[in-house]
Design an enzyme around this catalytic site. Structure first.
Site, PDB file in Angstrom:
ATOM      1  N   PHE A   1     -56.273  13.538  31.014  1.00  0.00           N
ATOM      2  CA  PHE A   1     -54.950  13.391  31.642  1.00  0.00           C
ATOM      3  C   PHE A   1     -54.629  14.667  32.416  1.00  0.00           C
ATOM      4  CE2 PHE A   1     -50.376  13.737  32.017  1.00  0.00           C
ATOM      5  CZ  PHE A   1     -50.061  12.487  32.528  1.00  0.00           C
TER       6      PHE A   1
ATOM      7  N   ASP B   1     -58.107  22.553  32.572  1.00  0.00           N
ATOM      8  CA  ASP B   1     -56.701  22.154  32.584  1.00  0.00           C
ATOM      9  C   ASP B   1     -56.115  22.548  31.224  1.00  0.00           C
ATOM     10  OD1 ASP B   1     -54.279  20.901  32.246  1.00  0.00           O
ATOM     11  OD2 ASP B   1     -54.874  19.023  33.204  1.00  0.00           O
TER      12      ASP B   1
ATOM     13  N   LYS C   1     -46.354  23.216  30.709  1.00  0.00           N
ATOM     14  CA  LYS C   1     -45.742  22.908  29.407  1.00  0.00           C
ATOM     15  C   LYS C   1     -45.115  24.127  28.728  1.00  0.00           C
ATOM     16  CE  LYS C   1     -47.128  18.340  28.576  1.00  0.00           C
ATOM     17  NZ  LYS C   1     -48.388  17.858  29.150  1.00  0.00           N
TER      18      LYS C   1
HETATM   19  C1  LIG Z   1     -48.646  17.171  30.557  1.00  0.00           C
HETATM   20  C2  LIG Z   1     -49.985  17.426  31.192  1.00  0.00           C
HETATM   21  C3  LIG Z   1     -50.154  17.452  32.592  1.00  0.00           C
HETATM   22  C4  LIG Z   1     -49.026  17.110  33.541  1.00  0.00           C
HETATM   23  O1  LIG Z   1     -48.023  18.065  33.486  1.00  0.00           O
HETATM   24  P1  LIG Z   1     -46.608  17.756  34.237  1.00  0.00           P
HETATM   25  O2  LIG Z   1     -45.846  19.031  34.035  1.00  0.00           O
HETATM   26  O3  LIG Z   1     -46.007  16.575  33.576  1.00  0.00           O
HETATM   27  O4  LIG Z   1     -46.936  17.502  35.650  1.00  0.00           O
HETATM   28  C5  LIG Z   1     -51.387  17.784  33.092  1.00  0.00           C
HETATM   29  N1  LIG Z   1     -52.422  18.068  32.279  1.00  0.00           N
HETATM   30  C6  LIG Z   1     -52.307  18.051  30.945  1.00  0.00           C
HETATM   31  C7  LIG Z   1     -53.487  18.406  30.101  1.00  0.00           C
HETATM   32  C8  LIG Z   1     -51.089  17.724  30.341  1.00  0.00           C
HETATM   33  O5  LIG Z   1     -50.977  17.683  29.013  1.00  0.00           O
END
Ligand SMILES: *Cc1c(COP(=O)(O)O)cnc(C)c1O
Length: 397
Positions: free
Chosen positions: A136, A221, A250
Site C-alpha cells: 500500500f 516506503d 504518518k
Molecule cells: C498510510 C500509508 C500511505 C499513504 O499515506 P497518506 O498520508 O494517506 O497519503 C503510504 N504508504 C504507507 C506504507 C502507508 O501506511
C-alpha cells in the site's frame, strides 16, 4: 464538553460531507495520552491512535507547546525562503538516518516525489518501478498505481504506465521483472495495510543486491514504519539494509500533516529546481511539531520503552494464541502488531469498541495495532484483557 451530540455531528456529515469513508458512528472530541473521549463522555483506550499518526498519543505536551509557539510567530512561509524549523527538522531526521530531506504533506505525496526522483535520477529511458503484492503506497495516481491491489484500481483506470508487481519474498520473481527500462524497486519494509507482513530473512538484503547488480534505486516506503515504530528510528535500521530513498509521513510530526523523503546525497540533486515542489511542504508548524516529536522520543527514551511494551504485548498474545486456535499467527515488529485470525477480523472492531477499546482490522482477517510509543504497561494490560475477552467470545461463535 461538546456543544453537539455525536448524532447531531453525524447529521451534518450526512448532509455536507462526501461519503467516501466508512466511519464509526462516534464523534471524538478530546484525548489524553492513549485515551480518547467521544461527545457523550465515553472513554476509549486507543491501540490504533490516529491510524498510526499519533506516535505519542493524543496530547504530547512538548509538541503542543512547539505548535503554539510557532503559530504565534509564523504559520506559513513558502519555499522561496529559508526557515529555521525546516533546517532543524531536516537535520534531526538526516542525522538519525542519512542524506538530505524533502518535505511534503502526506505519505502519498512523499511516494509521488520518490517515484519522480527515481525516474529523474536514473538514465533516460529507465522508468519502470517494481512494487509488491499486498503493498500500500497511497491514493494519488502514482502511489495508487504502485499499490498492487486490484481493489484500489477498480473503476479509475487507466493506471500510470511503468509499474510491475512482484510477489513478496521471492527474489527470482523480482529478478525476472527487471529489464533495461527498470529504474527502481519500491517496498514497505513491513507491509502495514497488507496485514503487518514482516519480510522473510534475507529478502530486503537480496533486493539491495539486485539493485546494486542492475543499477536500480531501492526505495523504502516508511510512511508507517518511520520514527521509532519498528524499534529503531527507521525500519531500514531494524532490518540492516541501506536504501537509496525512504519516504515517511504518518507519525513523524505526532499527527500534524507532514511527509518527507530522505535520499542519499548523490541522489538529492536530481530533484532539481523547477522539477518538484509542494506549497505547504516544510511549513513551520509541521516542522516544529516534527522536531518536538523527535526530541520527545529521544528525551523520554521512548524507543527502548516501546520495545519493552512490545514484549509485554507479545506475552499476552502468545498466551492467548496457545488458548485460542482462532489466532493463526502473530506478526509483531515492535509497535506494529498483527494477529492473523482464522475468521474475518472486522467484527472484533465493533465488539472491542463497545468495551472501550479501539483497534483496526485490515486485509480481511488481521487485527492490526499501532499503539503510541508511550503507551503504559497498565494500558497494554487493560487493552489486551478486552481483546482477549472479545476473541474468546468470537471463538465460541
Ligand atoms: C498510510 C500509508 C500511505 C499513504 O499515506 P497518506 O498520508 O494517506 O497519503 C503510504 N504508504 C504507507 C506504507 C502507508 O501506511
Amino acid at each position: 464538553m461538546s456543544h453537539r451530540s455525536s448524532e447531531q455531528t453525524i447529521a451534518l456529515f450526512d448532509k455536507y460531507v462526501v461519503p467516501n469513508y466508512r466511519r464509526y458512528p462516534v464523534c471524538l472530541v478530546k484525548g489524553e495520552g492513549s485515551y480518547v473521549w467521544n461527545a457523550e463522555g465515553k472513554r476509549y483506550l486507543d491501540f490504533f491512535p490516529g491510524w498510526g499518526c499519533n506516535m505519542l498519543g493524543y496530547t504530547p505536551q512538548k509538541v503542543i507547546k512547539a505548535i503554539q509557539e510557532q503559530a504565534a510567530k509564523l504559520i506559513h512561509v513558502p519555499n522561496t525562503w529559508y526557515t529555521e524549523p525546516q533546517g532543524e527538522f531536516a537535520e534531526a531526521l538526516c542525522t538519525r538516518s542519512f542524506g538530505k530531506a524533502f518535505f511534503c504533506n502526506s505519505g502519498a505525496e512523499a511516494n509521488e516525489g520518490a517515484i519522480k526522483l527515481a525516474r529523474l535520477h536514473t538514465p533516460a529511458g529507465k522508468y519502470k518501478i517494481i512494487t509488491f503484492l499486498d503493498g500500500f503506497h497511497g491514493r494519488t495516481f502514482g502511489a495508487v498505481t504502485a499499490t498492487a491491489q486490484p481493489k484500489y484500481h477498480d473503476g479509475i483506470g487507466p493506471m500510470l504506465p511503468g509499474f510491475l508487481y512482484s510477489p513478496r519474498n521471492d527474489l527470482q520473481a523480482v529478478r525476472d521483472l527487471i529489464d533495461d527500462e527498470t529504474a527502481a524497486i519500491m517496498i514497505e519494509p513491513v507491509q502495514g495495510e497488507g496485514g503487518v507482513n514482516i519480510p522473510a530473512p534475507g529478502f530486503l538484503q537480496g533486493l539491495r543486491k539486485l539493485c546494486d547488480e542492475f543499477g536500480l534505486l531501492l526505495i523504502f516506503d516508511e510512511v508507517q514504519t518511520c520514527t521509532g515504530r519498528t524499534g529503531n528510528w527507521f525500519a531500514y535500521q531494524t532490518f540492516g539494509v541501506q536504501p537509496d530513498i525512504i519516504t515517511m509521513a504518518k507519525g513523524i510530526a505526532s499527527g500534524v500533516a507532514c511527509g518527507a523523503i530522505i535520499c542519499k546525497d548523490e541522489v538529492a540533486p536530481s530533484l532539481r529546481p523547477g522539477m518538484h515542489a509542494s506549497t505547504f511542504g516544510g511549513n513551520p508548524i509541521a516542522m516544529a511539531a516534527g522536531l518536538a516529536t523527535i526530541e520527545t522520543i529521544e528525551e523520554e527514551q521512548l524507543i527502548p520503552h516501546s520495545r519493552k511494551m512490545s514484549e509485554r504485548f507479545r506475552q499476552h498474545f502468545e498466551k492467548l494464541k496457545a488458548e485460542l486456535p482462532l489466532i493463526r499467527e502473530l506478526r509483531i515488529c515492535n509497535m506494529m502488531l498483527g494477529l492473523e485470525l482464522a475468521i474475518p477480523a472486522t467484527p472484533a472492531v465493533a465488539k472491542c469498541m463497545e468495551r472501550g477499546l479501539l483497534i483496526n482490522a485490515t486485509h480481511d482477517t488481521v487485527v492490526r495495532l499501532l499503539p503510541a510509543l508511550n503507551i503504559t504497561p497498565a494500558q497494554v494490560d487493560e487493552g489486551c484483557d478486552i481483546l482477549a475477552t472479545v476473541l474468546r467470545e468470537m471463538a465460541n461463535g
